[in-house]
Design an enzyme around this catalytic site. Structure first.
Site, short mmCIF file in Angstrom:
data_model
loop_
_atom_site.label_atom_id
_atom_site.label_comp_id
_atom_site.label_asym_id
_atom_site.label_seq_id
_atom_site.Cartn_x
_atom_site.Cartn_y
_atom_site.Cartn_z
CB THR A 156 46.18 23.66 33.31
OG1 THR A 156 45.28 23.45 32.22
CG2 THR A 156 47.06 24.86 33.03
CE LYS A 178 46.55 23.78 28.94
NZ LYS A 178 45.32 24.39 29.58
CB THR A 189 40.91 24.00 20.81
OG1 THR A 189 39.74 23.94 20.01
CG2 THR A 189 40.66 23.17 22.05
CD GLU A 269 38.53 20.54 33.28
OE1 GLU A 269 39.54 21.22 33.56
OE2 GLU A 269 37.37 21.00 33.30
CG ASN A 388 35.50 22.69 35.67
OD1 ASN A 388 36.31 23.47 35.20
ND2 ASN A 388 35.25 21.52 35.12
#
Length: 393
Positions: A156, A178, A189, A269, A388
């Site tokens: 993603t 992932k 996770t 991220e 985010n």
């Protein structure tokens, strides 16, 4: 030559396709098939009480200890989507079973683990995901290219596919993972799929998987946010014909899980620093984990690391929020080898701490016992906030 991921162990095929679930138009559906002769499976799932429909379905599947396939879609988590969401999951499993079943090999919906990842609260279109599964099933293969295609399709916000493989004494373990956000699991996770051609039953797989995840994926605490969809599966085909010692298998599996966990951490991220928080001389291992996790979840600590400031006061403040046994006037803290705090007070000059590199090690000595634990996290950056805040728009 040993392969790179889930198809490296004998007896497994993988496939991927583009169903149209990702706005980017990239591949978003993957299938992992166990061709046997064994169909043993074990899995661990998120500890989040608000679990997605695929998790609820797959929990029931693995209770039997057997499964023939894992069906994954990315781009939609199928979570908080009402009764229709569970129906989509059920239909996906039945559809995949129909695609894989043959005259001499019966496959039912209860043999298919289903996983989803992506946006929460958006209905998942049945026709779209089923068409994607059909396309993935039509392109199954056991080579590196198919393993990579599957590992790529499940991404993603990940920036790269994550794969690992280990071999030992005639048997192999492979895996793909992932995850780049919401990395604060309980037993899992994000989405991780592991395969082995060893001859092992479900009970052994379950014990080994729980031992491995406990000290790898369960110690990865990137942003303090626990996903609703976290799943780790382990399937055994038995195609290698070798039954390894359980302890040896667990050790190799743990090493592979650590590899994948560190790949997840390094792709978190917006992260600019990968941080290992090692807590030593704790009264118990649980105390060590609690202290490490408290530091990992401190926004003040994480932003300080982003700013390349070894602010040990923020570390001690986080330690003090826990119920762990320790005397605040005895705690030592080192950052990248410099003991910035000694016995609850100033130590060496923190200006000597080099935080210019990616790797950061924080050592907390509680002087309370003989146990220790390590928790892994990363810094909190502007890029994380942007990622985010803009994820659904």
């Amino acid at each position: 030559m040993t392969g790179l991921g889930v198809t490296a162990p004998a007896g497994f095929r993988a496939g991927a396709a583009t169903a149209g679930l990702k706005p980017s138009g990239r591949p978003d559906v993957a299938l992992l098939v166990n061709d046997g002769p064994l169909d043993a499976v074990a899995a661990v799932f998120t500890a989040n009480r608000a679990r997605a429909h695929p998790v609820l379905w797959s929990e029931q599947v693995v209770r039997s200890g057997s499964a023939r396939a894992v069906a994954v879609n990315a781009g939609n988590a199928n979570c908080y989507t009402g009764p229709d969401g569970f129906l989509v999951t059920h239909r996906t499993a039945e559809h995949v079973a129909g695609l894989l079943g043959t005259a001499d090999r019966e496959v039912g919906g209860g043999d298919v683990v289903v996983c989803s990842t992506g946006i929460i609260g958006v209905p998942l279109d049945t026709a779209t995901v089923l068409a994607g599964m059909s396309a993935a099933a039509a392109d199954l293969g056991d080579d590196d290219a198919h393993a990579l295609a599957a590992a790529t399709a499940v991404m993603t916000t990940d920036t790269r596919a994550k794969q690992a493989v280990r071999t030992a004494d005639g048997w192999t373990v492979g895996g793909m993972a992932k995850g780049a956000g919401m990395l604060a699991p309980g037993l899992a996770t994000m989405l991780v799929h592991l395969t082995t051609d060893a001859v092992l039953d479900a009970a052994v797989l379950d014990a080994a998987l729980r031992a491995a995840t406990r000290v790898t994926f369960d110690r990865l605490d990137s942003d303090g946010c626990m996903s609703t969809n976290d799943t780790v599966t382990l399937m055994a085909s038995g195609a290698g014909g070798v039954t390894p010692d359980q302890a040896a298998f667990t050790a190799v599996l743990t090493d592979l899980c650590h590899d994948l966990a560190m790949q997840l951490l390094s792709d978190a991220e917006g992260a600019e620093h990968d941080v290992a928080i090692r807590v030593v001389h704790a009264a118990t291992e649980d105390d060590g984990v609690e202290v490490g996790r408290a530091i990992a979840r401190s926004a003040l600590f994480k932003t300080a690391i982003f700013g390349r400031d070894p602010n040990w006061g923020r570390i001690l403040a986080a330690v003090g929020t826990t119920a762990a046994a320790f005397d605040p006037l005895e705690v030592d803290v080192s950052v990248n080898g410099v003991q910035v705090c000694r016995a609850g007070g100033p130590g060496e000059d923190r200006a000597g701490v080099d935080l210019s590199g990616r790797e950061v090690t924080v050592l907390v000595d509680l002087h309370a016992g003989d146990a220790e634990a390590t928790v892994w996290t990363n810094d909190l950056t502007h890029a994380y906030v942007h990622e985010n805040s803009a994820y659904t728009t």
